[in-house]
Design a protein around this motif. Structure first.
Motif, PDB file in Angstrom:
ATOM      1  N   MET A 256       0.470-111.987  26.145  1.00  0.00           N
ATOM      2  CA  MET A 256       0.334-110.453  25.308  1.00  0.00           C
ATOM      3  C   MET A 256       2.137-110.333  25.048  1.00  0.00           C
ATOM      4  SD  MET A 256      -0.193-108.377  29.116  1.00  0.00           S
ATOM      5  CE  MET A 256       0.300-106.827  28.343  1.00  0.00           C
ATOM      6  N   ASP A 257       2.377-109.109  24.366  1.00  0.00           N
ATOM      7  CA  ASP A 257       3.838-108.954  23.826  1.00  0.00           C
ATOM      8  C   ASP A 257       4.210-107.792  24.607  1.00  0.00           C
ATOM      9  OD1 ASP A 257       6.048-108.032  22.894  1.00  0.00           O
ATOM     10  OD2 ASP A 257       4.876-107.250  20.784  1.00  0.00           O
ATOM     11  N   VAL A 258       4.984-108.310  25.549  1.00  0.00           N
ATOM     12  CA  VAL A 258       5.908-107.656  27.293  1.00  0.00           C
ATOM     13  C   VAL A 258       7.153-106.798  26.525  1.00  0.00           C
ATOM     14  CG1 VAL A 258       4.376-108.628  28.358  1.00  0.00           C
ATOM     15  CG2 VAL A 258       7.039-109.779  27.914  1.00  0.00           C
TER      16      VAL A 258
ATOM     17  N   VAL B 123      10.628-115.117  31.480  1.00  0.00           N
ATOM     18  CA  VAL B 123       9.237-115.816  32.003  1.00  0.00           C
ATOM     19  C   VAL B 123       8.185-115.893  31.449  1.00  0.00           C
ATOM     20  CG1 VAL B 123       8.701-116.121  34.486  1.00  0.00           C
ATOM     21  CG2 VAL B 123      11.109-115.310  34.447  1.00  0.00           C
ATOM     22  N   LEU B 124       8.135-114.141  31.725  1.00  0.00           N
ATOM     23  CA  LEU B 124       6.619-113.641  31.096  1.00  0.00           C
ATOM     24  C   LEU B 124       6.492-114.090  29.624  1.00  0.00           C
ATOM     25  CD1 LEU B 124       6.539-110.050  31.928  1.00  0.00           C
ATOM     26  CD2 LEU B 124       5.629-112.598  33.512  1.00  0.00           C
ATOM     27  N   GLU B 125       7.911-113.621  28.545  1.00  0.00           N
ATOM     28  CA  GLU B 125       7.864-114.643  27.490  1.00  0.00           C
ATOM     29  C   GLU B 125       7.136-116.405  27.219  1.00  0.00           C
ATOM     30  OE1 GLU B 125      10.018-110.976  24.913  1.00  0.00           O
ATOM     31  OE2 GLU B 125      10.887-113.052  25.625  1.00  0.00           O
ATOM     32  N   LYS B 126       7.723-116.930  27.769  1.00  0.00           N
ATOM     33  CA  LYS B 126       7.616-118.310  28.255  1.00  0.00           C
ATOM     34  C   LYS B 126       6.584-119.018  28.669  1.00  0.00           C
ATOM     35  CE  LYS B 126       9.007-122.458  30.379  1.00  0.00           C
ATOM     36  NZ  LYS B 126       8.756-123.015  31.442  1.00  0.00           N
TER      37      LYS B 126
ATOM     38  N   GLY C  83      -3.873-107.483  29.022  1.00  0.00           N
ATOM     39  CA  GLY C  83      -3.292-108.688  27.900  1.00  0.00           C
ATOM     40  C   GLY C  83      -3.856-110.016  29.370  1.00  0.00           C
ATOM     41  N   THR C  84      -3.016-110.703  28.316  1.00  0.00           N
ATOM     42  CA  THR C  84      -3.625-112.215  29.237  1.00  0.00           C
ATOM     43  C   THR C  84      -1.251-112.163  29.642  1.00  0.00           C
ATOM     44  OG1 THR C  84      -3.595-113.745  27.002  1.00  0.00           O
ATOM     45  CG2 THR C  84      -4.964-112.819  28.526  1.00  0.00           C
ATOM     46  N   ILE C  85      -1.623-113.039  30.215  1.00  0.00           N
ATOM     47  CA  ILE C  85      -0.236-113.744  30.326  1.00  0.00           C
ATOM     48  C   ILE C  85      -0.432-115.543  30.830  1.00  0.00           C
ATOM     49  CG2 ILE C  85       1.522-113.922  31.615  1.00  0.00           C
ATOM     50  CD1 ILE C  85       2.068-110.851  31.643  1.00  0.00           C
ATOM     51  N   GLY C  86       0.105-116.456  30.449  1.00  0.00           N
ATOM     52  CA  GLY C  86      -0.303-117.756  30.451  1.00  0.00           C
ATOM     53  C   GLY C  86      -1.375-117.873  30.599  1.00  0.00           C
ATOM     54  N   GLY C  87      -2.842-117.626  30.276  1.00  0.00           N
ATOM     55  CA  GLY C  87      -4.272-117.849  29.809  1.00  0.00           C
ATOM     56  C   GLY C  87      -4.705-116.533  31.052  1.00  0.00           C
TER      57      GLY C  87
ATOM     58  N   ALA D 110       2.219-120.513  38.474  1.00  0.00           N
ATOM     59  CA  ALA D 110       2.616-120.445  37.436  1.00  0.00           C
ATOM     60  C   ALA D 110       4.036-120.042  37.190  1.00  0.00           C
ATOM     61  CB  ALA D 110       1.150-119.566  36.432  1.00  0.00           C
ATOM     62  N   LEU D 111       3.775-118.634  38.126  1.00  0.00           N
ATOM     63  CA  LEU D 111       4.935-117.733  37.705  1.00  0.00           C
ATOM     64  C   LEU D 111       6.319-118.549  37.800  1.00  0.00           C
ATOM     65  CD1 LEU D 111       3.780-114.358  38.122  1.00  0.00           C
ATOM     66  CD2 LEU D 111       4.563-115.428  35.789  1.00  0.00           C
ATOM     67  N   LEU D 112       5.507-119.179  39.211  1.00  0.00           N
ATOM     68  CA  LEU D 112       6.734-119.914  40.098  1.00  0.00           C
ATOM     69  C   LEU D 112       7.314-120.838  38.954  1.00  0.00           C
ATOM     70  CD1 LEU D 112       6.427-120.294  43.501  1.00  0.00           C
ATOM     71  CD2 LEU D 112       8.165-118.690  42.708  1.00  0.00           C
ATOM     72  N   SER D 113       6.882-121.625  38.486  1.00  0.00           N
ATOM     73  CA  SER D 113       6.713-122.570  37.353  1.00  0.00           C
ATOM     74  C   SER D 113       7.366-122.126  36.539  1.00  0.00           C
ATOM     75  CB  SER D 113       5.698-123.814  37.208  1.00  0.00           C
ATOM     76  OG  SER D 113       5.423-123.431  35.963  1.00  0.00           O
ATOM     77  N   ALA D 114       7.060-121.255  36.335  1.00  0.00           N
ATOM     78  CA  ALA D 114       7.877-120.935  34.728  1.00  0.00           C
ATOM     79  C   ALA D 114       8.959-120.215  34.941  1.00  0.00           C
ATOM     80  CB  ALA D 114       6.555-119.890  34.578  1.00  0.00           C
ATOM     81  N   GLY D 115       9.522-119.711  36.003  1.00  0.00           N
ATOM     82  CA  GLY D 115      10.662-118.924  36.125  1.00  0.00           C
ATOM     83  C   GLY D 115      11.187-120.238  37.434  1.00  0.00           C
ATOM     84  N   ALA D 116      11.078-121.244  36.743  1.00  0.00           N
ATOM     85  CA  ALA D 116      12.041-122.257  37.741  1.00  0.00           C
ATOM     86  C   ALA D 116      13.336-122.392  36.811  1.00  0.00           C
ATOM     87  CB  ALA D 116      11.298-123.351  37.757  1.00  0.00           C
ATOM     88  N   GLU D 117      13.562-122.513  35.848  1.00  0.00           N
ATOM     89  CA  GLU D 117      14.442-122.504  34.780  1.00  0.00           C
ATOM     90  C   GLU D 117      15.184-121.033  35.152  1.00  0.00           C
ATOM     91  OE1 GLU D 117      14.003-122.463  30.011  1.00  0.00           O
ATOM     92  OE2 GLU D 117      11.701-122.966  31.542  1.00  0.00           O
ATOM     93  N   PHE D 118      14.701-120.093  34.503  1.00  0.00           N
ATOM     94  CA  PHE D 118      15.752-119.095  35.019  1.00  0.00           C
ATOM     95  C   PHE D 118      16.019-118.515  36.519  1.00  0.00           C
ATOM     96  CE2 PHE D 118      12.086-118.735  31.714  1.00  0.00           C
ATOM     97  CZ  PHE D 118      12.996-118.576  30.852  1.00  0.00           C
ATOM     98  N   GLY D 119      15.607-119.713  37.643  1.00  0.00           N
ATOM     99  CA  GLY D 119      16.586-119.562  38.981  1.00  0.00           C
ATOM    100  C   GLY D 119      15.448-118.534  39.580  1.00  0.00           C
ATOM    101  N   MET D 120      14.358-118.200  39.037  1.00  0.00           N
ATOM    102  CA  MET D 120      13.231-117.205  39.450  1.00  0.00           C
ATOM    103  C   MET D 120      12.980-117.158  41.176  1.00  0.00           C
ATOM    104  SD  MET D 120       8.781-116.803  38.939  1.00  0.00           S
ATOM    105  CE  MET D 120       9.173-115.370  37.917  1.00  0.00           C
ATOM    106  N   MET D 121      13.428-116.246  42.292  1.00  0.00           N
ATOM    107  CA  MET D 121      12.999-117.181  44.363  1.00  0.00           C
ATOM    108  C   MET D 121      12.154-115.934  44.420  1.00  0.00           C
ATOM    109  SD  MET D 121      17.192-117.426  45.356  1.00  0.00           S
ATOM    110  CE  MET D 121      18.055-118.901  44.719  1.00  0.00           C
TER     111      MET D 121
END
Lengths: 415, 1003
Positions: B786-788, B779-782, B801-805, B836-847
């Motif tokens: 920053m390198d996680v 999710v974070l890489e998407k 660092g920054t994540i998703g800006g 932003a996390l929720l929308s990036a995580g949607a495809e990974f089944g994030m809840m």
């Protein structure tokens, strides 16, 4: 002693009540007693009573600086319960509660023990788990309690708001055999019974020194002169530190002001005692109709028997939230009492570094409910010189060993 | 009969009639009336029933001291019991019902108690109802409760609102009579900040009723002039309807302003509680007249002489056509004169003094009023109202000399200064033998924080009953108070009052002096609580000699009027019975409030949603609109679970756990405490605070730490991150954040005040979100930034660092056993970052998941939770956390305590895992039983459960618990309580149920 009864009342009614004797005799100090109890509050008088009743020690004086029953015995909110978590606490409080059941008959003095039921509200998940634990512990300690749901809470106490927006009532720990008693009557009843056994209750007699020889107590100096004794029991609640200093030892206690208040009386509307620990307040209705309300202690040590109004505000806020109908009742009177707190908020019933000198203190915010059990255990200790099972765990040396009896997990509120 | 006079009342406006109702009957009064004066104007003498005997009772007084006139006022949300009618201003539509009777005020079944009175002396209940035991609870007590109480219980929610004011003044003057006005005027002249409060709606106190001359004007004109002067001073505030309720330590005063009781239709709060800090307090609270104790003094129609005068002068109400006056002093003659002037008859003045009165008596005689010296009332005749009195010698035993018909009795036993506020905070009293009153002992005033006097009593409240003395005393009190507060002005003339000289009173505590039992048992001291002279004497006879004992035994002074009328008479009676002087008897303790104040006012605005502050994370809004089931955690509300449609809460928790273990979950961890600790000594400080070593933590790394109390008990835990050379960030539990911050400051300010350490509680400055689960990194890489990776950001490290800006600080820490990133972003960015996390995580089944899922995850992993595994009695060693206790350090908080014998006892219960043999869940709070009983007859135990859950991951119940020698008993089966008297078998197992090797969190 002339027995009290409805027949005695009828007899006296016919002769303009001229035949009533003094409830307790006026006494001046003798030269020596087998035992002296310092402090004619509930605990001190109960100690004397059970010394006489259980152990046959009747050459006893109870010395009181002011008027008997005038300390915390006459200032508390009269709650009686024994639903404690830790075994030693549950044992002594349950002993006390069971003695309260028959105290009126035992003393021939109506102390108005009213087993109307005590509930401690659970308003967070954490409290639910805590009270469920207490219920499990109580079931093994022979203390009858039960964890009840919010609807049962409402049924038992219709004036409670179980759907408060902040802390809805999720359940309660319910002890149906808990309740209240008339606090003054407990002191007066014990005093009358002690006096009847020939004990001397000496009021307006302040202890000013503790005399000792060869590491043992031999007597006390008082404002009414020196009095010798074989054994000395210090039972003076908030002023224990002062007496311990005279006896030459220190105790892990501090004195704080605990406040309470009553509303104007109204017709009966609340048949149980409710304690709400999350919001911090507790309330019951006296037989006179006043709502009797208590809360927390001041954050600083003092002896003034007053207190900060901020705490009254906090307590009243909590109770208006819990019982919205009290908003249009009025506070009639507020007062304070000096409670002695130990490091673990549990009492000390103990031998001391001074031989034949014993101490009973540290009941903190919950002493009234313990009076008969406390007196019973203290009398046992004083008579035998060694603690019995009820007092064994309440030694003053437990702090040195780290053997605390901490109830804070079960009740975060003063009571 | 009691009726409105043709002479206008000073306070009423006959041009403005007002309709009100009493017991359903519609009546009329006028603007300016009190409910009491309006009822009296309608001949409604009978207003209530007494507490114990249900005797018919009428109004006795005209002010705050009234014991009898209490009614239920209003209805539904404005219903209020025990409203005092003498201080209730009449308004249109007022609706009142009388109290404590059944079926009606006129015919009350409870009045049978009057006939049983001889069986119900003081303290009768202590001597009866002892046998048989069950009857107390089931019969006697319910009966007593039902007949006691006064007003009805309100049923509805209070429809009104309340508020608090805080203010600071140099001089607070309590009481708006002439002494208070003079004090305020003189203090105001110095430039001091002055607040003058008066409990009633009108200024001037008693002086404007009796109208002495002040500075050459009538008292009323002087009051008007003075008020105008005060209004012109910018440094002076004046308030009516504001009562001084209590004086507390350090010049803290509580005042109670009734804003809308007289005008319920107006908007705004009903009451306002003033919390005042005053440098100096002047109590110009006046004096209260004392009743006389004679048989039948409680009948409706027997009033204080001053009250009879007040009703005539202020409200134009004549209580009776024929008023007999009984007195021991000159002042009551003023009542006779006032009644005579109003055209009412005064058949006789019974002056108990052998030599009678002075000039005022002469004036009465001159008007043709019969005056009898040395005479007394033997008894009052009548049932529900006075019909006459029988007259006797005061010096005798009550032999009746004559009977005089009348419909009103005005009594005066002298005056008692209102010393309540003086006494609340430790002011002492002295007995004034000449005036037979307790007055403030000016040598022993209440003292403030500096040990100096903070209260000055003034006027009649200071024992000065003459106008000239009272006003001069007020003036000098105002001057002294201002001076003590640091303000002075050039003196001007003292207001000059004039008086008719009076002869001294003779104390009369029983009328007649030698009254027998029959009379004494019908002479009331406390009207509301039904305490008679004979009751106090019985208390003394039975050894209740202390005034506190007598009070409690008889209930004297314990009613809603708190003994304003009865206390002095009661203790004089006690003094007589004990044959000791009155000052040796002493008084009971004066306690706030002066008169009762509403609970609503005390609570103020803190009701419902404002009851306590609600703390919200930046993400709370999302939780609210996404079916969060909240639980209170401290003042926070945290989502317990997010319940989807069609799910139970239990289903939701199960889903959240499974999803986090298999996909990725999202937790709002913003409530976690975040305390920054910085400074050259920060490392040394944290080494003392935590059991672990923190000073050697490398910058960029994280370490799990434990904090113990001085007694060695584990009090908080959390991950500490080293930010730079002299900065550490300490994470605490949600509930612990404020407590731990205070704990840190306690040590820094009180003990290690010379250490160079600063702390800042940053909890609310950051939103912190945990991204948890095997797909967390994806999710974070998407989102990019920053390198996680494991290499760049290994387990137990952090990086900025920054994540998703978004600017972010990322901690690789895990409370679930899964791959986990806890990401802090500025609070302002929290919600956007969450979205932003929720929308990036949607495809990974994030809840998102809630606190219960958090608990289950950590329990599966065997992590402890403060408050579950700990309860204030548990030390880290009990929890097998010895690894987190540094052996290298000389000291840390709790170390010495943990060395005590009981702490090092090998028999302490230790943490293990528990699982039932049948996979069921052990009940919360269960104890493990052991053989036998302890000496107190309690079942022995050998452990208890600390956390118990259904594990969706393992499909069975799992638990942790503390068990005697637990770690040495792996595999052993013990019995746990089920709570219903039966037991459940549980096996002792390892506490880690999931990924014991710890591989999943370190990927």
């Amino acid at each position: 002693m002339k027995r009290y009864s409805v027949f005695a009342i009828a007899r006296e009614a016919m002769r303009q009540h001229t035949g009533w004797d003094r409830a307790w005799a006026k006494a001046t100090p003798k030269k020596k007693y087998d035992a002296i109890i310092v402090g004619a509050g509930g605990h001190g008088l109960a100690t004397a009573y059970y010394l006489g009743k259980n152990h046959g020690i009747r050459n006893v004086a109870i010395l009181e600086k002011g008027w008997l029953g005038g300390g915390n015995t006459g200032r508390n909110t009269t709650i009686i319960r024994s639903n404690y978590l830790q075994d030693p606490s549950a044992a002594i409080y349950e002993k006390a509660r069971s003695l309260y059941e028959t105290l009126s008959q035992d003393l021939n003095y109506n102390v108005m023990f009213s087993p109307r039921g005590v509930m401690m509200l659970a308003q967070t998940q954490h409290e639910i788990r805590g009270y469920q634990r207490t219920a499990h512990a109580n079931s093994l300690q022979g203390v009858t309690t039960e964890f009840i749901g919010p609807h049962k809470v409402k049924e038992l106490c219709p004036i409670i708001n179980i759907d408060g927006p902040r802390y809805p009532v999720l359940g309660a720990l319910w002890q149906s055999r808990g309740g209240t008693a008339r606090h003054d009557a407990v002191a007066w009843g014990y005093a009358r019974a002690c006096s009847d056994m020939g004990m001397d209750i000496i009021q307006q007699c302040e202890v000013t020194g503790v005399r000792q020889a060869n590491g043992k107590v031999v007597g006390v100096d008082t404002t009414q002169g020196s009095i010798d004794c074989d054994k000395l029991g210090i039972v003076v609640a908030g002023h224990t530190g002062v007496l311990a200093d005279m006896a030459g030892f220190r105790l892990p206690v501090e004195s704080l002001c605990l406040q309470a208040l009553v509303s104007e009386p109204i017709k009966p509307c609340m048949d149980v005692v409710v304690m709400a620990n999350t919001v911090h307040g507790y309330m019951s209705q006296s037989d006179k109709g006043e709502m009797v309300i208590g809360g927390g202690t001041d954050g600083f040590n003092n002896y003034t028997q007053r207190g900060s109004f901020h705490h009254i505000e906090e307590t009243v806020r909590a109770l208006v939230e819990t019982f919205p109908m009290i908003s249009r009742l009025k506070m009639l009177r507020q007062w304070g009492g000096i409670v002695d707190m130990t490091g673990d908020r549990s009492p000390i019933i103990s031998k001391t570094p001074l031989g034949n000198c014993f101490v009973n203190c540290g009941w903190g915010t919950g002493g009234f409910k313990a009076i008969p059990g406390s007196g019973w255990a203290m009398a046992d200790l004083m008579a035998k010189g060694e603690p019995g099972p009820l007092a064994a765990e309440f030694s003053m040396w437990r702090f040195r060993e780290g053997k605390f009896i901490d109830e804070s997990v079960a009740a975060g509120v003063a009571h | 009969m009691s009726t409105r006079l043709s002479t206008a009342g000073r306070l009423i406006d006959t041009a403005k009639p007002i309709k009100f109702s009493f017991n359903g009957k519609t009546l009329q009064g006028y603007a300016g009336d009190t409910l009491a004066s309006a009822l009296l104007a309608n001949d409604q003498l009978l207003v209530g029933r007494s507490f114990k005997y249900h005797r018919p009772r009428g109004v006795v007084a005209a002010g705050a001291e009234e014991p009898n006139g209490l009614v239920n006022l209003g209805s539904n949300g404005t219903f209020e019991p025990n409203q005092r009618i003498t201080t209730t201003e009449l308004f249109d539509g007022l609706s009142a019902t009388s109290q404590n009777h059944w079926p009606s005020l006129e015919f009350d079944v409870g009045s049978i108690n009057t006939h049983l009175a001889r069986f119900l002396p003081a303290g009768f209940y202590y001597k009866m109802f002892i046998h048989p035991r069950p009857l107390w609870k089931h019969v006697y007590e319910p009966f007593i409760r039902q007949s006691a109480g006064l007003g009805k219980a309100p049923k509805d929610r209070d429809a009104d609102t309340y508020e608090h004011f805080n203010c600071t003044v140099d001089v607070l003057v309590i009481g708006g009579g002439i002494a208070g006005l003079a004090a305020a005027a003189e203090a105001g002249r110095t430039g001091a900040r002055v607040l003058l409060i008066e409990q009633t709606a009108a200024w001037g106190g008693r002086a404007v009723v009796d109208q002495p001359t002040i500075d050459g004007q009538t008292a009323a004109d002087w009051v008007t002039t003075t008020l105008a002067g005060l209004a012109a001073m910018e440094n002076v505030d004046i308030r009516t309807r504001t009562m001084g309720a209590g004086v507390y330590d350090h010049g803290y005063v509580l005042a109670y302003e009734r804003l809308r009781d007289h005008a319920p239709k107006a908007s705004g709060p009903r009451h306002r509680l003033w919390r005042i800090r005053a440098r100096q307090i002047v109590t110009a609270t006046g004096a209260i007249e004392r009743p006389l104790s004679f048989a039948g003094n409680d009948l409706p129609g027997v009033l204080l002489a001053s009250a009879v005068r007040d009703y005539a002068v202020n409200f134009g109400v004549g209580i009776g056509d024929r008023t007999v006056i009984a007195t021991n002093n000159d002042d009551a003659y003023r009542t006779a004169l006032a009644l005579h002037d109003a055209g009412l008859q005064v058949p006789v003045i019974l002056d108990a003094r052998a030599k009678g009165g002075g000039e005022l008596a002469d004036q009465a005689r001159a008007k043709g009023i019969r005056v009898e010296n040395g005479k007394a009332i033997a008894s009052v005749k009548g049932g529900k109202r006075v019909t006459g009195v029988s007259v006797c010698l005061q010096a005798g035993q009550g032999a009746v000399l004559e009977e005089i018909s009348c419909d009103c009795v005005a009594m005066s036993g002298g005056w008692s200064p209102v010393v309540h506020l003086w006494s609340h905070c430790g002011g002492k009293l002295t007995w004034d033998e000449a005036q037979a009153m307790f007055r403030p002992n000016n040598d022993r005033p209440p003292t403030g924080a500096d040990g100096e006097a903070m209260v000055i009593a003034a006027g009649t409240a200071n024992g000065h009953l003459y106008t000239a003395e009272a006003i001069a005393d007020g003036w000098s009190a105002g001057r002294a108070a201002a001076h003590a507060a640091g303000f002075t002005a050039k003196p001007e003339a003292i207001p000059d009052g004039s008086d008719v000289p009076e002869l001294p009173l003779t104390p009369v505590w029983m009328m007649p002096q030698g009254a027998g039992y029959d009379l004494r048992s019908k002479s009331w001291l406390d009207f509301q609580n039904d305490v008679k002279v004979s009751d106090v004497q019985l208390a003394a006879q039975e050894g209740f000699e202390s005034v506190e004992h007598a009070k409690r035994y008889t209930t004297l002074g314990m009613a809603t009027d708190q003994g304003k009328l009865s206390n002095i008479n009661g203790l004089a009676t006690l003094s007589g019975a004990l044959n000791i002087p009155i000052p040796s008897v002493g008084t009971t303790t004066f306690r706030p409030p002066y008169t009762p104040i509403s609970m609503g006012a005390i609570a103020g605005v803190a009701r419902d949603d404002l009851f306590q502050p609600i703390r919200k994370t930046p993400i709370s809004g999302w939780h609210e609109s996404n079916r969060a089931d909240f639980e209170p955690v401290g003042q926070w509300r945290r989502p317990y679970a997010f319940v989807h449609k069609g799910e139970s809460v239990h289903d939701a928790v199960k889903r959240e756990v499974t999803n986090t273990r298999t996909n990725v979950g999202l937790l709002d961890a913003s409530t976690l405490g975040k305390i920054l600790v910085k400074g050259p000594d920060a490392g040394r400080f944290l080494d003392m605070l935590y059991t672990n070593m923190m000073s050697n933590l490398a910058v960029g790394k994280c370490r799990y730490g434990l904090m113990c109390s001085e007694n060695g008990f584990l009090m908080d835990d959390g991950v500490v991150a080293r930010i730079d050379d002299d900065t550490w960030l300490c994470h605490t539990t949600t509930g612990g954040a404020d407590r731990i911050h205070a704990w840190m400051e306690d040590w820094l300010q009180c003990e290690w005040w010379d250490w160079k350490v600063y702390t800042a509680n940053l909890t609310e400055q950051f939103a912190q979100i945990a991204v948890v689960g095997p797909k967390a990194r994806q999710v974070l890489e998407k989102m990019g930034g920053m390198d996680v990776s494991k290499e760049a950001l290994p387990f137990m490290q952090w990086a900025d660092g920054t994540i998703g800006g978004f600017d972010a600080r990322v901690f690789r820490i895990s409370f679930s056993g899964e791959l986990s990133y806890e990401i802090a972003v500025p609070a302002s960015q929290g919600r956007a970052f969450w979205d932003a996390l929720l929308s990036a995580g949607a495809e990974f089944g994030m809840m998102p998941y809630g606190t219960e899922c958090l608990h289950v995850l950590r329990a599966e992993k065997g992590f402890i939770m403060i408050g579950d595994e700990t309860d204030g009695t548990v030390i880290p060693q009990d929890l097998n956390l010895g690894w987190a206790i540094s052996k290298k350090k000389d000291d840390y908080l709790g170390k010495r305590a943990q060395e005590r014998s009981h702490m090092a006892d090998p028999n302490r219960w230790k943490l293990v895992g528990l699982e039932t043999l049948d996979g069921s869940v052990i009940p919360d709070g269960a104890y493990a039983v052991a053989e036998g009983m302890n000496p107190n007859g309690q079942r022995n135990t050998q452990g208890r459960v600390t956390s118990t859950y259904f594990s969706p991951t393992l499909g069975k119940g799992i638990a942790m618990g503390l068990v005697l020698h637990g770690p040495d008993r792996m595999g052993e089966v013990i019995e746990m309580t089920k709570g219903d008297g039966t037991y459940i078998k549980a096996r002792i197992v390892d506490q880690v149920f999931y990924d014991k090797a710890g591989e999943k969190q370190d990927v």
